[in-house]
Design a protein around this motif. Structure first.
Motif, PDB file in Angstrom:
ATOM      1  N   TRP A  51       0.830  -1.206   0.000  1.00 26.57           N
ATOM      2  CA  TRP A  51       0.000   0.000   0.000  1.00 26.57           C
ATOM      3  C   TRP A  51       0.873   1.269   0.000  1.00 26.57           C
ATOM      4  CZ3 TRP A  51      -5.422   0.636   0.067  1.00 26.57           C
ATOM      5  CH2 TRP A  51      -6.158  -0.545   0.067  1.00 26.57           C
ATOM      6  N   VAL A  52       2.016   1.220   0.665  1.00 30.70           N
ATOM      7  CA  VAL A  52       2.895   2.392   0.728  1.00 30.70           C
ATOM      8  C   VAL A  52       3.694   2.549  -0.565  1.00 30.70           C
ATOM      9  CG1 VAL A  52       4.923   3.377   1.904  1.00 30.70           C
ATOM     10  CG2 VAL A  52       3.007   2.459   3.251  1.00 30.70           C
ATOM     11  N   ARG A  53       4.467   1.537  -0.935  1.00 28.27           N
ATOM     12  CA  ARG A  53       5.327   1.664  -2.122  1.00 28.27           C
ATOM     13  C   ARG A  53       4.548   1.587  -3.426  1.00 28.27           C
ATOM     14  NH1 ARG A  53       9.836  -1.651  -3.250  1.00 28.27           N
ATOM     15  NH2 ARG A  53       8.734  -3.465  -2.453  1.00 28.27           N
ATOM     16  N   GLY A  54       3.483   0.804  -3.468  1.00 32.73           N
ATOM     17  CA  GLY A  54       2.717   0.648  -4.700  1.00 32.73           C
ATOM     18  C   GLY A  54       1.643   1.704  -4.892  1.00 32.73           C
ATOM     19  N   LEU A  55       0.785   1.861  -3.887  1.00 37.71           N
ATOM     20  CA  LEU A  55      -0.387   2.721  -4.031  1.00 37.71           C
ATOM     21  C   LEU A  55      -0.176   4.150  -3.544  1.00 37.71           C
ATOM     22  CD1 LEU A  55      -3.083   0.099  -3.025  1.00 37.71           C
ATOM     23  CD2 LEU A  55      -2.679   1.037  -5.318  1.00 37.71           C
ATOM     24  N   GLY A  56       0.964   4.430  -2.922  1.00 39.54           N
ATOM     25  CA  GLY A  56       1.274   5.804  -2.539  1.00 39.54           C
ATOM     26  C   GLY A  56       0.691   6.272  -1.214  1.00 39.54           C
ATOM     27  N   PHE A  57       0.284   5.347  -0.359  1.00 36.49           N
ATOM     28  CA  PHE A  57      -0.182   5.707   0.969  1.00 36.49           C
ATOM     29  C   PHE A  57       1.026   5.894   1.892  1.00 36.49           C
ATOM     30  CE2 PHE A  57      -3.964   4.179  -0.923  1.00 36.49           C
ATOM     31  CZ  PHE A  57      -5.041   4.619  -0.160  1.00 36.49           C
ATOM     32  N   PHE A  58       0.801   6.431   3.083  1.00 36.09           N
ATOM     33  CA  PHE A  58       1.864   6.490   4.087  1.00 36.09           C
ATOM     34  C   PHE A  58       1.313   5.923   5.388  1.00 36.09           C
ATOM     35  CE2 PHE A  58      -0.298  10.526   4.597  1.00 36.09           C
ATOM     36  CZ  PHE A  58      -0.345  10.719   5.969  1.00 36.09           C
ATOM     37  N   ASP A  59       2.213   5.481   6.232  1.00 34.37           N
ATOM     38  CA  ASP A  59       1.859   4.895   7.518  1.00 34.37           C
ATOM     39  C   ASP A  59       1.643   6.027   8.510  1.00 34.37           C
ATOM     40  OD1 ASP A  59       1.745   3.613   9.988  1.00 34.37           O
ATOM     41  OD2 ASP A  59       3.380   2.230   9.525  1.00 34.37           O
ATOM     42  N   LEU A  60       0.388   6.335   8.803  1.00 37.55           N
ATOM     43  CA  LEU A  60       0.056   7.386   9.759  1.00 37.55           C
ATOM     44  C   LEU A  60       0.297   6.906  11.182  1.00 37.55           C
ATOM     45  CD1 LEU A  60      -1.197  10.260  10.106  1.00 37.55           C
ATOM     46  CD2 LEU A  60      -3.400   9.104  10.360  1.00 37.55           C
ATOM     47  N   VAL A 110       1.467   4.854 -10.540  1.00 36.66           N
ATOM     48  CA  VAL A 110       0.933   3.868  -9.595  1.00 36.66           C
ATOM     49  C   VAL A 110       0.998   2.474 -10.215  1.00 36.66           C
ATOM     50  CG1 VAL A 110      -1.162   3.083  -8.402  1.00 36.66           C
ATOM     51  CG2 VAL A 110      -0.503   5.495  -8.292  1.00 36.66           C
ATOM     52  N   ALA A 111       0.651   2.364 -11.497  1.00 34.93           N
ATOM     53  CA  ALA A 111       0.710   1.062 -12.174  1.00 34.93           C
ATOM     54  C   ALA A 111       2.131   0.507 -12.162  1.00 34.93           C
ATOM     55  CB  ALA A 111       0.197   1.184 -13.609  1.00 34.93           C
ATOM     56  N   VAL A 112       3.092   1.337 -12.489  1.00 30.87           N
ATOM     57  CA  VAL A 112       4.493   0.897 -12.504  1.00 30.87           C
ATOM     58  C   VAL A 112       4.937   0.489 -11.101  1.00 30.87           C
ATOM     59  CG1 VAL A 112       6.877   1.705 -12.828  1.00 30.87           C
ATOM     60  CG2 VAL A 112       5.150   2.175 -14.575  1.00 30.87           C
ATOM     61  N   ALA A 113       4.627   1.315 -10.098  1.00 30.56           N
ATOM     62  CA  ALA A 113       5.043   1.015  -8.728  1.00 30.56           C
ATOM     63  C   ALA A 113       4.415  -0.285  -8.227  1.00 30.56           C
ATOM     64  CB  ALA A 113       4.682   2.179  -7.799  1.00 30.56           C
ATOM     65  N   CYS A 114       3.139  -0.479  -8.484  1.00 34.55           N
ATOM     66  CA  CYS A 114       2.475  -1.712  -8.041  1.00 34.55           C
ATOM     67  C   CYS A 114       3.070  -2.934  -8.733  1.00 34.55           C
ATOM     68  CB  CYS A 114       0.971  -1.636  -8.289  1.00 34.55           C
ATOM     69  SG  CYS A 114       0.114  -0.511  -7.167  1.00 34.55           S
ATOM     70  N   GLU A 115       3.361  -2.821 -10.022  1.00 34.41           N
ATOM     71  CA  GLU A 115       3.949  -3.944 -10.757  1.00 34.41           C
ATOM     72  C   GLU A 115       5.365  -4.255 -10.254  1.00 34.41           C
ATOM     73  OE1 GLU A 115       2.732  -6.157 -12.988  1.00 34.41           O
ATOM     74  OE2 GLU A 115       0.763  -5.280 -12.641  1.00 34.41           O
ATOM     75  N   GLU A 116       6.094  -3.230  -9.811  1.00 32.28           N
ATOM     76  CA  GLU A 116       7.421  -3.474  -9.242  1.00 32.28           C
ATOM     77  C   GLU A 116       7.323  -4.231  -7.922  1.00 32.28           C
ATOM     78  OE1 GLU A 116       9.407   0.304  -8.948  1.00 32.28           O
ATOM     79  OE2 GLU A 116       9.784   0.407 -11.100  1.00 32.28           O
ATOM     80  N   VAL A 117       6.339  -3.880  -7.097  1.00 41.32           N
ATOM     81  CA  VAL A 117       6.179  -4.529  -5.796  1.00 41.32           C
ATOM     82  C   VAL A 117       5.557  -5.915  -5.957  1.00 41.32           C
ATOM     83  CG1 VAL A 117       5.088  -4.362  -3.520  1.00 41.32           C
ATOM     84  CG2 VAL A 117       5.956  -2.301  -4.627  1.00 41.32           C
ATOM     85  N   SER A 118       4.578  -6.018  -6.867  1.00 43.01           N
ATOM     86  CA  SER A 118       3.867  -7.285  -7.046  1.00 43.01           C
ATOM     87  C   SER A 118       3.494  -7.458  -8.521  1.00 43.01           C
ATOM     88  CB  SER A 118       2.608  -7.306  -6.167  1.00 43.01           C
ATOM     89  OG  SER A 118       1.918  -8.515  -6.329  1.00 43.01           O
ATOM     90  N   THR A 122      -1.853  -5.416 -11.519  1.00 42.64           N
ATOM     91  CA  THR A 122      -2.675  -4.348 -12.094  1.00 42.64           C
ATOM     92  C   THR A 122      -3.370  -4.784 -13.381  1.00 42.64           C
ATOM     93  OG1 THR A 122      -0.889  -3.395 -13.421  1.00 42.64           O
ATOM     94  CG2 THR A 122      -1.122  -2.582 -11.166  1.00 42.64           C
ATOM     95  N   THR A 123      -4.495  -4.122 -13.633  1.00 45.34           N
ATOM     96  CA  THR A 123      -5.222  -4.243 -14.891  1.00 45.34           C
ATOM     97  C   THR A 123      -5.570  -2.830 -15.326  1.00 45.34           C
ATOM     98  OG1 THR A 123      -6.203  -6.341 -14.192  1.00 45.34           O
ATOM     99  CG2 THR A 123      -7.250  -5.207 -16.040  1.00 45.34           C
ATOM    100  N   GLY A 124      -5.274  -2.530 -16.591  1.00 47.72           N
ATOM    101  CA  GLY A 124      -5.569  -1.188 -17.086  1.00 47.72           C
ATOM    102  C   GLY A 124      -4.286  -0.396 -17.219  1.00 47.72           C
ATOM    103  N   PRO A 125      -4.442   0.889 -17.308  1.00 48.13           N
ATOM    104  CA  PRO A 125      -5.631   1.701 -17.091  1.00 48.13           C
ATOM    105  C   PRO A 125      -6.651   1.573 -18.225  1.00 48.13           C
ATOM    106  CG  PRO A 125      -3.725   3.100 -17.567  1.00 48.13           C
ATOM    107  CD  PRO A 125      -3.247   1.688 -17.559  1.00 48.13           C
ATOM    108  N   ARG A 126      -7.912   1.876 -17.865  1.00 48.20           N
ATOM    109  CA  ARG A 126      -9.025   1.812 -18.818  1.00 48.20           C
ATOM    110  C   ARG A 126      -9.761   3.147 -18.842  1.00 48.20           C
ATOM    111  NH1 ARG A 126     -10.951  -3.473 -16.043  1.00 48.20           N
ATOM    112  NH2 ARG A 126      -9.854  -5.054 -17.230  1.00 48.20           N
ATOM    113  N   LEU A 127     -10.088   3.593 -20.061  1.00 47.56           N
ATOM    114  CA  LEU A 127     -10.950   4.763 -20.206  1.00 47.56           C
ATOM    115  C   LEU A 127     -12.383   4.311 -19.928  1.00 47.56           C
ATOM    116  CD1 LEU A 127      -9.576   6.342 -23.508  1.00 47.56           C
ATOM    117  CD2 LEU A 127      -9.197   7.132 -21.178  1.00 47.56           C
ATOM    118  N   GLN A 128     -13.091   5.038 -19.059  1.00 53.73           N
ATOM    119  CA  GLN A 128     -14.466   4.687 -18.734  1.00 53.73           C
ATOM    120  C   GLN A 128     -15.431   5.667 -19.413  1.00 53.73           C
ATOM    121  OE1 GLN A 128     -15.011   1.950 -17.558  1.00 53.73           O
ATOM    122  NE2 GLN A 128     -13.382   1.368 -16.162  1.00 53.73           N
ATOM    123  N   PRO A 129     -16.624   5.198 -19.784  1.00 57.34           N
ATOM    124  CA  PRO A 129     -17.563   6.054 -20.502  1.00 57.34           C
ATOM    125  C   PRO A 129     -18.138   7.188 -19.660  1.00 57.34           C
ATOM    126  CG  PRO A 129     -18.557   3.917 -20.046  1.00 57.34           C
ATOM    127  CD  PRO A 129     -17.111   3.833 -19.635  1.00 57.34           C
TER     128      PRO A 129
END
Length: 173
Positions: A51-60, A110-118, A122-129
């Motif tokens: 969650w920290v390295r991939g998704l950009g959260f921090f440990d509060l 975020v996609a790159v970071a998540c793929e590096e960690v795990s 990831t799936t996408g990104p996708r353009l949504q209507p």
């Protein structure tokens, strides 16, 4: 109480979409949390790392072995807690899903970071209507996280027509 809707960006940490929009800074203040998600995990350390390295959260805040309180922007809080011992986990995403706003410039990073960690998370990104770009991420504890970024709104666009014609509400600027 009113039954009309109105732009309320003044009370939201989410910036108006547009070219070059920057994300707000991580929010380290203390507030009464209007919403949060609790995510059970078999491995607090591995989940926190993702969650920290991939998704950009921090440990509060962390109480070791008990809870880790993660945050990204204001009002984007996640509580990681130990999962009760259960049967062997099934592969793929679980039933839980949560979405977090971000800005367009964050999606690819975020996609790159998540793929590096795990790899393969990831799936996408996708353009949504409805006018967003969505990145789906499956975390180590099998939570489906959707990082969603609004695209600049064009009332004459196919997305605006979709919102008006298919979803049945106005698509004003």
């Amino acid at each position: 109480m009113t039954d009309t809707t109105f732009p309320a960006f003044s009370i939201s940490p989410v910036p108006r979409p547009g070219p070059g929009v920057q994300p707000p800074e991580q929010f380290r203040g203390i507030y009464g949390m209007p919403m949060f998600v609790t995510v059970p995990t078999d491995d607090l350390e591995a989940s926190t790392d993702f969650w920290v390295r991939g998704l950009g959260f921090f440990d509060l805040f962390t109480a070791p072995g008990t809870i880790t309180h993660l945050r990204r922007w204001a009002f984007q809080d996640v509580l990681l807690v130990p999962a009760p011992q259960a049967a062997a986990p099934r592969p793929g995403p679980g039933r839980s899903s949560v979405s977090f706003s971000c800005v367009l410039s964050e999606i690819d990073a975020v996609a790159v970071a998540c793929e590096e960690v795990s790899p393969g998370s990831t799936t996408g990104p996708r353009l949504q209507p409805w006018g967003t770009v969505d990145l789906e991420v499956v975390t180590p504890e099998r939570t489906r996280v959707v990082m969603t970024a609004a695209r600049p709104w064009d009332p004459a666009s196919p997305e605006a027509a979709h919102v008006q014609d298919r979803l049945g509400f106005g698509a004003e600027a």
